[in-house]
Structure formats: structure tokens, C-alpha cells
Design a protein around this motif. Structure first.
Motif, short mmCIF file in Angstrom:
data_model
loop_
_atom_site.label_atom_id
_atom_site.label_comp_id
_atom_site.label_asym_id
_atom_site.label_seq_id
_atom_site.Cartn_x
_atom_site.Cartn_y
_atom_site.Cartn_z
N HIS A 40 1.02 -1.11 0.01
CA HIS A 40 -0.34 0.09 -0.03
C HIS A 40 0.88 1.29 -0.01
O HIS A 40 0.33 2.30 -0.47
CB HIS A 40 -0.90 -0.04 1.24
CG HIS A 40 -1.98 -1.03 1.32
ND1 HIS A 40 -2.79 -1.16 0.34
CD2 HIS A 40 -2.16 -1.86 2.26
CE1 HIS A 40 -3.69 -2.18 0.67
NE2 HIS A 40 -3.27 -2.66 1.75
N ARG B 148 -4.73 -7.82 -5.73
CA ARG B 148 -6.13 -7.91 -6.19
C ARG B 148 -6.91 -9.12 -5.91
O ARG B 148 -7.92 -9.55 -5.68
CB ARG B 148 -6.25 -7.55 -7.68
CG ARG B 148 -5.94 -6.24 -8.21
CD ARG B 148 -6.78 -5.01 -7.69
NE ARG B 148 -8.10 -5.13 -8.03
CZ ARG B 148 -9.03 -4.29 -7.45
NH1 ARG B 148 -8.72 -3.31 -6.54
NH2 ARG B 148 -10.18 -4.41 -7.96
N HIS C 251 -6.49 -10.07 -2.19
CA HIS C 251 -6.97 -9.48 -1.19
C HIS C 251 -8.31 -9.95 -0.18
O HIS C 251 -9.27 -10.54 -0.47
CB HIS C 251 -7.85 -8.23 -2.00
CG HIS C 251 -8.46 -7.20 -0.99
ND1 HIS C 251 -9.78 -6.80 -1.32
CD2 HIS C 251 -8.20 -6.44 -0.43
CE1 HIS C 251 -10.42 -5.88 -0.62
NE2 HIS C 251 -9.11 -5.46 -0.05
N GLY D 136 -4.16 -0.21 -2.19
CA GLY D 136 -3.68 -1.38 -3.26
C GLY D 136 -2.51 -0.88 -4.06
O GLY D 136 -2.16 -1.63 -4.48
N SER E 207 1.64 -10.81 1.87
CA SER E 207 1.70 -10.41 0.51
C SER E 207 3.12 -11.18 0.06
O SER E 207 3.19 -11.25 -1.16
CB SER E 207 1.18 -9.50 0.28
OG SER E 207 2.00 -8.32 0.79
#
Ligand SMILES: Nc1nc2c(c(=O)[nH]1)N[C@H]1C(S)=C(S)[C@@H](COP(=O)(O)OP(=O)(O)OC[C@H]3O[C@@H](n4cnc5c(=O)[nH]c(N)nc54)[C@H](O)[C@@H]3O)O[C@H]1N2
Ligand SMILES: Nc1nc2c(c(=O)[nH]1)N[C@H]1C(S)=C(S)[C@@H](COP(=O)(O)OP(=O)(O)OC[C@H]3O[C@@H](n4cnc5c(=O)[nH]c(N)nc54)[C@H](O)[C@@H]3O)O[C@H]1N2
Ligand SMILES: [Mo]
Length: 756
Positions: free
Chosen positions: A3, A110, A113, A187, A457
Motif C-alpha cells: 500500500h 487484487r 485481497h 492497493g 503478500s
């Protein structure tokens, strides 16, 4: 991608060892420094775990949550227990008894998420009680669609930084333009243009006025005005009064593009209530000299002026008023829709405002639809759990809190985001079962009954992009999965198989096949745009690491509406800017009227509560991390003082209390207390102290909900009240406190040590 920016990593021994920002980013964020060592940090959850009391006594309300031991279980056992419990709740209490709002930022990416995954799963299970709006923009999300027909366009289609740099004469920034916040974009983000744009504006001769309790909310040359926090609406009214009484307001603009100015003006001039909102009136409330208000209003009317309001100004009681009054003031200046003039909301709140949007839909995991209609405004989580069956007001409707039996959280941390943590802990004692998916032993994971270890992530492949960034990025896994952690997708897929809808949930795809599928869908959209920059096949994209998209450059917010208000009306009831909203007026709320107005808050220096708690604490976003994420990381830890979160005070306020830099203090009010480490700074207004959010809640006595937090989480102090009955937005930004030296033996920080 995170982010807070785009980067490459070096890896060693199953972890990230170094991070290098993307070369195209002129102003990368120091928050990247939290990533090295984060994959194998001791605060990681190593495997599935179940709270001992829940395992031994079964589901049910429990006050031991947050202080109990955990029992390690296998993935098969976890899947079986969780599937059976979900079945039980649905069969016995119905889907509305599941609260699956699961608010939180999770990670960039994406496909993986977390909110998309959990909502898709719960929809297929038959639905869940959801939450609406965000902690970021709870008040704005309700008020602005009623005033200008949208809230998201205010950010995603905001006036571009290049347009501001080239055209604005005067930028009047309520809340400043804090560069620290532009590190972040939900994002991810590949560039950070704010610093450069402000420099170019000033090089051209443009001027910047920062109205904020903190000097460093604006970087570089500016006029700093530091009124009493919470008085901005009064100042805006004072400015508006000067415009109206000196005939400096743009009557043509108000007639053609707005409704209800007359109603507002009779309040402004005091015809309604006998109180004219003069500069003297505003000065008495704000401490900003009346002459300065008059001079500023005249300057604003003399050139191309942009009025900006940070999101923080609406994260307070009566938070609807500041953005509404900001638009009203800009409408009076008549420059909405002109290049570099008008209104902006969130410059310096997030990186997105001022960035050019991309014209394509983003690759998106379809979440399905939710058959359950129950909802809460997101910041009503404790009310939901404490007041089942009770009615409440929200946005003109009368709703009922369902009886919640199971709380499901993936990708968020209520101990970071919610207010009055003692009350939250009492609320979390109520449901039968709490499920939390987390990579780390956050306070929320410690309050769970069923703890599901997630990957970060950095341990999985994904795609990243946002609506206002030119790059679609391939996120390559940087480290192997830690211990027994799993991707949330794999957890939900296994649960869905066990519950009989596995094929529907996975559509037969592995995670990597999903990523390719989402990419190809997106590529299909891009290829229909004759002006697209590039759209390579997946393998080439994956090898190369990113593709570049076309952006819509040079936007000015609402220019289409200004050009032709008949053909491009706003989606408000009148099609115009609603300075007066008949709908809101009709709701008859006592805390939000038909036009913007001044309401005196409780948590401010101008009121009686300040006699007991004489310091105004600004609980703003942290410079050194994103919320509570990676609070154990290098950049965040480097800012701590004797392990505690830093609190900034004006040297004179510290001297009054005999405090010196580097000491540990107890920050308290009648709701709670926390420890923090003193930093002195004359760039903080007198009477104001600043303690950012994000230090992990660390109770001295975990079995006592009212226990002091030894680490510095300001939400033990903040009030759990909504902005108003209209929006019930989060009000965590402001709270009154007192500060005293902490002379006791310093308790150890246990927040990052896994529970027993
Ligand atoms: N006092 C006060 N309080 C505030 C605010 C304020 O101004 N003042 N601001 C508010 C605002 S604007 C916001 S947005 C909220 C933010 O509140 P949150 O968004 O809840 O805070 P985060 O710390 O970002 O929580 C995200 C969590 O997701 C976890 N996570 C990351 N990746 C994954 C994943 O892939 N899977 C799973 N399962 N979990 C993952 C992280 O470890 C982290 O614990 O806080 C609000 N709280
Ligand atoms: N580094 C970093 N950046 C972030 C985040 C993060 O956690 N870390 N979080 C992101 C998220 S989720 C969000 S929603 C945005 C939030 O964006 P904002 O809500 O705008 O951010 P804050 O830093 O909380 O507040 C901005 C400034 O407003 C000032 N302010 C507070 N009260 C008043 C007041 O009454 N009057 C005036 N004039 N000024 C006041 C404070 O001095 C504060 O520094 O930030 C985003 N950016
Ligand atoms: Mo936020």
C-alpha cells in the motif's frame, strides 16, 4: 507492491533481507523499511490455533477472550471445527447472525485481497451482516453523495496535481497537506508526486496556507495558522461571512450550480438564530485573529483559490460539517470546476487525490451478492455486539442491530481501528465465536477463538493496481510460505469444499490460474481501447513485472458539470450542489441539519471537558507505518522511545508538567490510559499533543478490559460515538487527555510475543 509503494526485494533465509524502491518513484516512502525481517518475525502465527476455553467448553460468550491460552490444531482439525461451527450458526440462528463486515486494509494485491476473499466465501455460505463505508471516510461517504452526488469522484477524479501546480494562486489547506500520508494508497502506488507539485506551485509564485495544529502537516514554505483543533467549520463560516457581507461571493455560480444558498445565508448572517457568524464570532471559537480571517477571505476572492479539507476533519463528532462547509465556501468563491480552483478533499490524506485515473475497470475477484440485507455503519461494531435487537438511525433510515453469534475477520484489526477499546473488549465477550485470519498475533488475533494463520503478500504471487496509477504490477512471491501459514484463498477453498460449495468458490482454478484469469479479463477491456498503451499476453507481463496503462490527465474536479450543468448534472436530488439538503433537513436530526453549521463538540479545548482533561490529543495516521501493520518493523521501531509510541508535546506544555524529552508518560482520561514516550516540538500548537494510531494494544493486565496499554495505543482513550445520527462515522481523530510522568517500573512490551 505494498500500500505504501512499489519495490524490489533481496531475499535470504526465507525472509526479505533488503528492499529497493522502484526507480520511477521520485519520493519513496520510509515505510518500506518495515519489510525486511517481517516474514519470519516472532510475532507471526506459526499454525492453526484454537482458544483453550472455546475448545474445552464449546462456543459461547466469554470474558476470557484476550487472556486465554491457545491450543495448536492441524489444518484438517481447524477446517472441520470451523465448518461445523459455521453450519451450526447458519442452521440455528440464520446468516444474519454472522457479522462478516471484516473491515480493514489487509495487503495490496487484487486476487489475495482478504476482504474480497472473505466476502465471496460468506456470500456463498448464504450471506452475512455487512458493514458499509469506511473508518477513513465514514462521514464523507454519507454526506457528500447528498451534497455533490458522489464521494469517490472527489478523490478518483480530483483536480490533478499538475493542474494545481500550473494554475492555483492560493491553496488554503484545512488539515494541511501532510506528506507522511501520501506515502500510502489503498492497493499500492508507483509514484509520489505531492512534494514536487507543491514545490512547483510555489516556484510559480503560488501561495499555500496550512491551517492545522501541527506545523509539519505542510512541508516547505507556507503560512502556518494553528487554531484550536475542531474549530475549522467556525473559521470557514467566518470566511464565508466576509465574502457574503462584502459582496465577494459569486452569485451567478450560486444561482446556476447550487441550491439552498439563501437558507444557508440566513444562518450565516444570523437572521435564523440571532448569531451572525462574523470573523469575531469565529475568532472567539478558534483563536484565529478576526483580522486574519478577514484578510484571508479577501485573498481567497482575489485569485484562483483551491480550498482543501483533509479527511481527518470529518473523523470527528459532527464530521459531516467540514467537507460540506468546505464545498459551500468554494461554491461561494465560484471556482468549482475551473483549473486549479474550487474544492479538494484528501490532498495529503492519501496519495490518490491529484493522481490521474485510468479509464479501465480493475482486475477484480467477483464477490457474488449477499442475500442478507442487515447492515451497520462500519464504526458501529461495538454497538452491534452490545445492543442486539435495538433500533438505530442511519442516513435517514431506522435499522435494527441483529443478534450476532459469530464474528468473522480477515484482513483487519479492530484493536487498531476502533475507539474505546475497553468497550470493544466488553463487546467482543458477547458472541459465541470469533474467527480471525491473520499473519501476525495482533491483539485481534489474541481475542479470537479460532485463529487462522495467513500468508503475507510477500509469500504469494498476485497482481496489483489501483484506479489512479498507471502501472499494473506483477507481485512475485519474495519468500516461501512461513511455517504452517496458508493463503486465505486456500483456507476458504478447503472450507467451501467441506461445506459443499468448493467448485463454486474455486471455479476449478488454482491461485496462479486465478491471477492469469483476472489479468486476461482486464486485458480484454484494455484491448477495446484504441488508445491503450500496451497489453501484452500474461507470460510476457509476468516476466516483465508491470504494464503501463493510459491515464486521464489534466482533470479538474466537476469541470464537466460546470461546462454544462443541464447535460452533466450532479446525481443529487436537484442535480446541483446542495448547500441546503431538503432530505437531510427532513430527517429531523439534532446533530446534522439541512445546511452546514457549527456544532460544538465535546472533545475540544473550547468546552467544559477541557477543565478536567486540558490537552487535545490528535490521534492521526502514523508517519512510520501503515496503521498497525508491521509495527515491529525497522522504521516503526526506530521511532519508539523506550519501546513506547512517541507523543509530541509543545515544550511549554511539557515544562508545565515537569516533563523532559525521552521520558515515559501516562496519557489518560476517564476512559483509559496508555504509556507513551515524550518528544518535544514547538511545531505543535500549545494545548495540543499528538500520538499516532498503530502501536499494538498491550494491556498491562490482559484479563482486565480497562487495563492501561503499556505501549501507546490512543484508542484506549478515544470515545466510541458516531459523527452523527446521519452517518455514524468514526470519530477517533480527537480526544481530550491529561499527561503525567510515569514513575513506576517500566512494564515490558509483550505485544509482539506470541501468546501461550
Ligand atoms: N483513533 C483513531 N483511530 C483510527 C483512525 C484515526 O484517525 N484515529 N483512523 C482509522 C482509519 S482511517 C482506518 S482506515 C483504520 C485502519 O484499520 P485497519 O485497516 O483495521 O488496520 P491495519 O493495521 O491496516 O489492519 C490490517 C490487518 O490485516 C492484516 N493482513 C495483512 N495482509 C493480510 C492478508 O493477506 N490476510 C489476512 N487475513 N490479514 C492480512 C495485517 O496484519 C493487519 O493486522 O483505523 C482507524 N482508526
Ligand atoms: N504514513 C501513513 N499514511 C497514511 C496512513 C497511515 O497509516 N500511515 N493511513 C491512510 C489512511 S487509511 C487514511 S484514511 C488517510 C487519513 O488521512 P487523514 O485523516 O487526513 O490523516 P491524519 O494524519 O489522521 O490527519 C491529517 C492531519 O489533520 C490534522 N488535524 C487533525 N485534527 C484537525 C483539526 O481539527 N483541524 C485541522 N485544521 N487539522 C486537524 C492533523 O494535524 C493531522 O496530521 O491516511 C492514509 N495515509
Ligand atoms: Mo483510513
Amino acid at each position: 507492491m505494498a500500500h505504501w509503494g512499489m519495490f524490489d526485494v533481496e531475499s535470504a533465509d526465507g525472509d526479505v533481507s533488503a528492499v529497493h524502491p522502484y526507480a520511477g518513484d521520485a519520493d519513496p516512502s520510509p515505510i518500506l523499511g518495515n519489510l525486511p525481517g517481517s516474514v519470519r518475525h516472532r510475532a507471526r502465527i506459526t499454525g492453526p490455533a484454537v482458544r483453550r476455553g472455546w475448545l474445552e467448553s464449546g462456543p459461547g460468550p466469554s470474558e476470557v477472550r484476550g487472556a486465554d491460552e491457545f491450543v495448536a490444531v492441524s489444518w484438517d482439525e481447524l477446517t472441520e471445527l470451523l465448518a461445523r461451527e459455521l453450519r451450526r450458526i447458519v442452521d440455528r440462528h440464520g446468516n444474519r447472525a454472522i457479522f462478516g463486515g471484516s473491515y480493514g486494509w489487509a495487503s495490496a494485491g487484487r486476487f489475495h485481497h482478504a476482504q474480497s476473499q472473505v466476502h465471496r466465501f460468506l456470500n456463498m455460505l448464504g450471506g452475512y451482516t455487512r458493514s458499509v463505508h469506511t473508518y477513513s471516510l465514514g462521514a464523507t461517504g454519507v454526506i457528500m453523495p447528498r451534497v455533490v452526488g458522489t464521494h469517490w469522484k472527489l478523490f478518483a477524479r480530483s483536480t490533478n496535481w499538475d493542474v494545481i501546480a500550473a494554475n492555483t494562486d492560493l491553496m488554503v489547506c484545512f488539515g494541511g497537506v501532510p506528506l507522511k500520508n501520501t506515502a500510502v494508497n489503498g492497493g499500492g502506488t508507483s509514484e509520489h508526486p505531492t512534494r514536487g507539485a507543491l514545490d512547483r506551485l510555489r516556484d510559480r509564485g503560488g501561495e499555500v496556507v496550512s491551517i492545522s495544529p501541527l506545523r509539519d502537516d505542510l512541508h516547505g514554505r507556507c503560512e502556518w495558522i494553528a487554531p484550536i483543533p475542531g474549530s475549522d467549520v467556525a473559521i470557514m463560516l467566518g470566511l464565508a461571512h466576509v465574502l457574503a457581507s462584502e459582496g465577494l461571493h459569486d452569485k451567478d455560480f450560486l444561482d446556476r450550480y447550487c441550491v439552498g444558498y439563501e437558507r444557508f445565508e440566513s444562518y450565516l448572517l444570523g437572521i435564523d438564530d440571532g448569531v451572525a457568524k462574523t470573523p469575531e464570532w469565529a475568532s472567539a471559537l478558534s483563536g484565529m485573529p478576526a483580522e486574519q480571517i478577514v484578510a484571508l477571505a479577501r485573498r481567497m476572492a482575489a485569485g484562483r483559490t483551491m480550498v482543501t479539507v483533509t479527511w481527518s476533519l470529518q473523523r470527528v463528532r459532527y464530521g459531516e460539517q467540514a467537507p460540506w462547509m468546505g464545498v459551500t465556501l468554494a461554491a461561494m468563491l465560484g471556482q468549482i470546476g475551473l483549473p486549479g480552483g474550487g474544492f479538494g478533499h484528501g490532498y495529503g490524506s492519501m496519495n490518490e487525490p491529484g493522481l490521474a485515473p485510468v479509464p479501465y475497470p480493475l482486475p477484480t475477484l467477483f464477490q457474488g451478492s449477499n442475500p442478507v440485507s442487515d447492515l451497520i455503519p462500519v464504526a458501529a461494531i461495538a454497538d452491534l455486539l452490545l445492543r442486539p435487537g435495538e433500533e438505530f438511525d442511519f442516513d435517514g433510515r431506522r435499522l435494527t442491530f441483529p443478534d450476532t453469534r459469530l464474528v468473522y475477520w480477515a484482513g483487519g484489526n479492530p484493536f487498531h481501528h476502533h475507539q474505546d477499546l475497553a468497550r470493544l473488549r466488553r463487546a467482543l465477550a458477547r458472541p459465541d465465536t470469533i474467527v480471525v485470519h491473520e499473519p501476525y498475533w495482533t491483539p485481534m488475533a489474541r481475542h479470537a477463538d479460532i485463529v487462522v494463520p495467513s500468508t503475507t503478500s510477500l509469500e504469494r504471487n498476485d497482481l496489483a493496481c489501483t484506479r489512479n496509477d498507471p502501472l499494473l504490477v506483477a507481485m512475485h512471491a519474495a519468500a516461501p510460505r512461513y511455517a504452517d501459514a496458508r493463503d486465505d484463498y486456500d483456507t476458504f477453498a478447503a472450507l467451501a469444499h467441506r461445506l459443499g460449495f468448493g467448485e463454486r468458490f474455486t471455479e476449478g482454478r488454482t491461485a496462479q490460474q486465478w491471477i492469469e484469469h483476472l489479468y486476461e479479463q482486464w486485458r480484454g477491456f484494455v484491448l477495446t481501447d484504441p488508445a491503450h498503451v500496451e497489453a501484452p499476453a500474461f507470460d510476457e507481463f509476468w516476466r516483465r513485472g508491470f504494464v503501463r496503462m493510459r491515464t486521464e490527465d489534466g482533470l479538474s474536479l466537476f469541470s464537466d458539470f460546470r461546462d454544462d450543468p443541464e447535460r452533466n448534472p450532479l446525481t443529487t436530488p436537484s442535480g446541483r450542489i446542495e448547500i441546503f439538503s431538503a432530505d437531510i433537513d427532513g430527517f429531523g436530526y439534532d446533530d446534522c441539519a439541512g445546511h452546514p453549521r457549527w456544532f460544538e463538540p465535546d472533545e475540544w479545548l473550547g468546552g467544559p471537558r477541557a477543565q478536567r482533561f486540558p490537552l487535545h490529543l490528535i490521534a492521526n495516521q502514523p508517519r512510520t507505518r501503515l496503521h498497525g501493520q508491521l509495527d515491529h518493523g525497522g522504521t516503526s521501531q526506530a521511532s519508539k522511545i523506550r519501546g513506547r509510541e512517541p507523543i509530541r508535546l509543545h515544550p511549554a506544555d511539557a515544562a508545565d508538567r515537569g516533563l523532559a524529552a525521552g521520558e515515559v508518560v501516562r496519557v489518560f482520561n476517564d476512559r483509559g490510559a496508555c504509556l507513551a514516550g515524550v518528544v518535544l516540538d514547538d511545531g505543535v500548537r500549545r494545548g495540543v499533543v499528538q500520538l499516532s494510531t498503530g502501536a499494538w494494544y498491550d494491556p498491562l493486565d490482559p484479563s482486565d478490559p480497562n487495563s492501561m496499554c503499556v505501549h501507546g495505543n490512543p484508542n484506549v482513550l478515544t470515545a466510541d460515538v458516531g459523527s452523527s445520527r446521519l452517518a455514524h462515522g468514526c470519530t477517533g481523530q480527537h480526544v481530550l487527555v491529561e499527561v503525567e510522568r510515569f514513575d513506576g517500573a517500566l512494564p515490558p512490551i509483550k505485544a509482539f510475543e506470541p501468546p501461550l
